[in-house]
Design an enzyme around this catalytic site. Structure first.
Site, PDB file in Angstrom:
ATOM      1  CD  GLU A  45      -3.434  -1.032   2.329  1.00  0.00           C
ATOM      2  OE1 GLU A  45      -3.343   0.590   3.030  1.00  0.00           O
ATOM      3  OE2 GLU A  45      -3.649  -2.164   2.965  1.00  0.00           O
ATOM      4  CG  ASP A 118      -1.556  -2.245   5.564  1.00  0.00           C
ATOM      5  OD1 ASP A 118      -0.586  -2.773   5.730  1.00  0.00           O
ATOM      6  OD2 ASP A 118      -2.274  -1.094   6.017  1.00  0.00           O
ATOM      7  CG  ASP A 120      -6.370  -4.168   7.910  1.00  0.00           C
ATOM      8  OD1 ASP A 120      -6.629  -3.951   6.219  1.00  0.00           O
ATOM      9  OD2 ASP A 120      -6.330  -3.379   7.982  1.00  0.00           O
ATOM     10  CD  GLU A 122     -11.080   0.124   3.548  1.00  0.00           C
ATOM     11  OE1 GLU A 122     -11.416   0.924   3.245  1.00  0.00           O
ATOM     12  OE2 GLU A 122     -11.637  -0.339   5.214  1.00  0.00           O
ATOM     13  CE1 TYR A 359      -1.446  -3.103   9.181  1.00  0.00           C
ATOM     14  CE2 TYR A 359      -3.305  -4.476  10.545  1.00  0.00           C
ATOM     15  CZ  TYR A 359      -3.054  -3.547   9.256  1.00  0.00           C
ATOM     16  OH  TYR A 359      -3.612  -3.236   8.974  1.00  0.00           O
ATOM     17  NE  ARG A 361      -4.784   0.803  10.199  1.00  0.00           N
ATOM     18  CZ  ARG A 361      -3.975   1.655   9.737  1.00  0.00           C
ATOM     19  NH1 ARG A 361      -3.379   0.408   9.175  1.00  0.00           N
ATOM     20  NH2 ARG A 361      -3.938   3.075   9.326  1.00  0.00           N
ATOM     21  CG  HIS A 406      -3.564  -8.991  12.949  1.00  0.00           C
ATOM     22  ND1 HIS A 406      -3.817  -9.469  11.466  1.00  0.00           N
ATOM     23  CD2 HIS A 406      -4.765  -8.277  11.960  1.00  0.00           C
ATOM     24  CE1 HIS A 406      -4.598  -8.853  10.535  1.00  0.00           C
ATOM     25  NE2 HIS A 406      -4.938  -8.317  10.524  1.00  0.00           N
TER      26      HIS A 406
END
Length: 807
Positions: A45, A118, A120, A122, A359, A361, A406
């Site tokens: 990203e 990433d 997740d 999103e 990570y 989040r 995670h």
């Protein structure tokens, strides 16, 4: 063109020890691959993350950055086909077209495409959209996950490619569509309802409006609160050895003291009568007279017990934001921005970019076995074997709707101590990294051990109690000190004398009456608001920073010191939303929707069914609200809808049935006449009005008199010495300050003038520069002549106008 291979074997990763990235690799664009055949295209990203990963990959790899989302819903239309299963109509973002074209060219040359966005929901959605664009050029597309940007983390991710997870994509898509339906349909209606009071567009959101409701309801509870007064009596006693301690009255007249709780308006009268406490200063004084007559005081009870204070768990996203706010004063947005840098990689001298944390989040407190063993080795080396528990501890989260996708947030390599990396990091980055590092170590250490002592002193039916504690073994506190509660009284934190025994006589030295009262519930801070949202299952940890930022940007909330207080606009918006959408913008409904979104991600609920169950009650409430408060079409009596002109971008009203259009209502509210500001034409008092280019003074006799006067800064013009610098607007709507004697004097400034001379060169004024940050104006004074910059000496001099300061 390179020949594509369809082998399912994972690409090999080059071992560490590569050279420092080249100058080109450190540019803003993603780094190029080593010279040679392009075999694997890796898409992440951010450019910073791409630079770090490129350093660990060998020849044949090319790492490119998508710069976040490449597709989104259209800006000026709903973009959701409600009647066709709530299908979204995504389109390429204008700023991503050239990037997507480059990725297509590279995908055509590569043997396979590895989507490493990433890890997740999103990131899964971003990967899905990239795959849609690149599949015609190269169908060999796989998904890889990097939970930490380290050689081992990248090696693990590359070795375990998988297919894209459609359930995760649908979960993110449902959230996006749900937010679009609320934002696109409620926000224009809200702007229309308050059009005559607020000039700018307003917004509502599925989670944002519930967070605002929590803040407003807490403010209403504070305003309704009526404190109940009561008195405490403290006593200072002395032992035969001359040592002193303080105790509090806990029993008199043969009954234990029971202080009141809550508000006087909410406390039942029967409950108030049952409580035994001192209600007035007169009662307290009479009781103290009786206490002074007691001649013999003895320690009637002494109890000691050992306690263990367990270490805190490793950070989740929510806990990190809360602790960074309390300890470092960082806003949630600042915390996430800094954590993103630590995750993606920071330059550590000759070592190049290194990802320092996992990570950021996550809602999980899980820690890998390897990380726990590394922590135990580090703890034994730094503090000794006795700080190690027999087995690595396991933690469970109190948050609602845990995904556990995670690990907890932790350092990637414990050899990168805060002291080692501090020279390469900014002050804020170093502080946040040290917080994460020490918290993780503490979470793997043994509990602290304390000895608490409770003493009860009695005489003639009166009893005083004192408590104290002594730290016997610091345990995890050796690495991570706990914060003390500001509300704790000093006597609650005292250390009692060591030689106390039961039956020991003590001497009353002094009585200390303390007037007190019940306390209203405190306003939320950013940390406590995030904690509340997390525990109630509202929103996701990754969205909390955006939620808080949006409340500030919409000017629904302001910060009073560290506390969040709703603005009059925020309270008005909340009142309207709660009245007309009583079942939509609630904690229960929003938390239930989060559960449904999680169920989609787990494959336990259908995308279309979840949105249908949400949309039906929402649409009914919206139609009722439009008929009750919205404007109706003069031709067919249908509620008008807000639209935006594609040519001018301005709002207007349009009937969805017959197409009739109307101009959007204008703000009509004006301030009362200001007696000391007089019209330059007729000398009548003037009123503050809001026009196309902002606020100005207009004659109170308008339209008979059309005299106007710009807002004055109260600063004399430094060029002519006669006029004052007044606020004006340029043709483009930008604010500036110029001499009131224009055009005779043409002195002008782009920034607000401050009537303070420059301490460097003596120029008679300074400019206020700065920026809005998380709802708080952070000023910096700057001399327009010598460019000397300084912190404001008296912040109250920087008066806030009705408009936002210029960046």
């Amino acid at each position: 063109m390179a020949r594509r291979r369809t082998s399912s074997s994972s690409p090999r990763l080059k071992q560490t020890g590569t050279a420092t990235p080249s100058r080109k690799a450190r540019s803003e664009t993603a780094p190029t691959a080593d010279s040679g055949e392009l075999r694997h295209l890796v898409v992440v990203e951010s450019p910073a993350k791409a630079r770090t990963i490129q350093r660990y990959l060998g020849s044949g790899y090319r790492v490119e950055a998508s710069l976040g989302h490449i597709k989104d819903l259209p800006e000026h239309t709903l973009g959701v086909d409600i009647h066709n299963g709530f299908q979204p109509h995504y389109h390429l973002l204008p700023g991503r077209r050239r990037l997507v074209q480059q990725l297509k060219q590279l995908a055509q040359q590569a043997e396979d495409v590895l989507l490493a966005t990433d890890p997740d929901r999103e990131g899964e959605a971003i990967a899905w959209h990239i795959a849609e664009e690149l599949r015609p050029q190269n169908p060999n597309i796989r998904r890889v996950l990097f939970h930490e940007i380290t050689p081992s983390g990248i090696r693990s991710g590359i070795a375990q490619p998988r297919e894209l997870n459609q359930a995760l994509v649908l979960s993110q898509q449902a959230r996006r569509v749900m937010d679009r339906l609320i934002g696109y349909e409620v926000s224009p209606w809200l702007s229309q309802v308050l059009a005559t009071e607020v000039a700018h567009a307003l917004s509502a959101g599925r989670v944002q409006s519930v967070a605002l409701r929590l803040i407003c309801e807490r403010e209403e509870a504070i305003e309704r609160f009526e404190p109940i007064p009561f008195w405490k009596i403290l006593a200072r006693f002395r032992t035969p050895a001359g040592e002193e301690f303080t105790a509090e009255l806990v029993e008199y007249d043969g009954l234990p003291v029971r202080y009141p709780e809550g508000s006087a308006t909410e406390l039942p009268e029967t409950d108030s009568e049952r409580r035994h406490y001192l209600r007035s200063a007169e009662e307290a004084e009479r009781l103290m007279e009786a206490l002074r007559e007691c001649s013999e005081w003895r320690i009637a009870q002494l109890r000691k017990r050992r306690q263990k204070r367990t270490p805190p768990p490793p950070f989740t996203t929510s806990l990190l934001q809360q602790d960074a706010s309390r300890r470092l004063g960082l806003s949630p947005q600042q915390t996430m921005r800094l954590a993103q840098q630590l995750y993606e990689g920071v330059l550590l001298g000759k070592e190049g970019p290194v990802g320092l944390i996992t990570y950021m989040r996550t809602d999980s407190m899980r820690v890998s076995h390897e990380a726990q063993q590394a922590a135990r080795t580090t703890i034994a080396h730094l503090f000794g074997e006795r700080y190690l528990p027999a087995e690595p501890p396991q933690y469970t989260s109190k948050s609602a709707h845990i995904q556990d996708a995670h690990e907890a947030i932790r350092p990637t390599h414990l050899e990168y101590t805060p002291e080692r990396v501090r020279p390469y990091l900014s002050k804020e980055l170093a502080a946040l990294y040290e917080l994460i590092y020490t918290r993780f170590l503490a979470s793997q250490m043994v509990p602290a051990e304390l000895e608490s002592t409770t003493v009860v002193v009695r005489s003639n039916g009166f009893a005083f109690r004192a408590s104290g504690s002594v730290l016997l073994f610091d345990g995890f506190l050796r690495a991570y000190a706990e914060l003390t509660d500001e509300d704790d009284a000093p006597e609650d934190r005292q250390s009692l004398p060591a030689g106390l025994t039961e039956g020991m006589p003590v001497t009353l030295q002094e009585l200390l009456p303390r007037a007190s009262q019940t306390k209203a519930p405190p306003r939320y801070t950013e940390a406590t608001l995030i904690k509340e949202l997390d525990e109630k299952g509202i929103g996701r940890p990754s969205t909390y920073a955006t939620i808080v930022r949006t409340l500030f940007e919409r000017k629904y909330v302001r910060r009073q010191r560290k506390y969040l207080q709703p603005t009059p606009l925020g309270r008005k918006v909340n009142e309207i939303l709660v009245r007309h959408f009583p079942e939509i913008f609630t904690v229960g409904f929003t938390a239930a929707m989060e559960e449904q979104l999680d169920a989609i991600a787990e494959g336990e609920a259908a995308y279309e069914e979840v949105l249908h169950n949400f949309y039906q009650p929402f649409r009914q409430a919206l139609e009722r609200a439009r008929h009750e408060l919205g404007q109706l079409c003069p031709q067919c009596n249908t509620p008008l809808e807000v639209h935006y002109s594609r040519r001018t971008g301005k709002r207007y009203l349009r009937c969805p049935a017959c197409g009739t259009t109307q101009a959007f209502p204008k703000v009509t509210e004006t301030s009362p006449p200001v007696e000391h500001i007089r019209c330059p034409l007729c000398n009548a008092p003037m009123v503050l009005r809001h026009g196309k280019y902002g606020p100005f003074y207009s004659c109170s006799r308008f339209p008979e008199c059309r005299g106007i006067r710009p807002l004055s800064s109260g600063v004399r013009c430094p060029e002519c010495g006669e006029g004052e610098l007044v606020e004006r607007r340029s043709r483009n709507g930008r604010r500036f300050w110029s001499c009131s004697r224009y055009p005779h004097c043409q002195y002008a400034l782009w920034h607000r003038p401050i009537p303070v001379p420059c301490p460097q060169c003596g120029f008679p004024l300074l400019e206020e520069r700065g920026r809005w940050h998380q709802g708080e104006w952070q000023p910096l004074w700057h001399c327009p002549k010598c460019h000397h910059a300084m912190e404001p000496m008296e912040p109250e001099l920087s008066v806030e106008s009705s408009d936002e300061p210029e960046e």
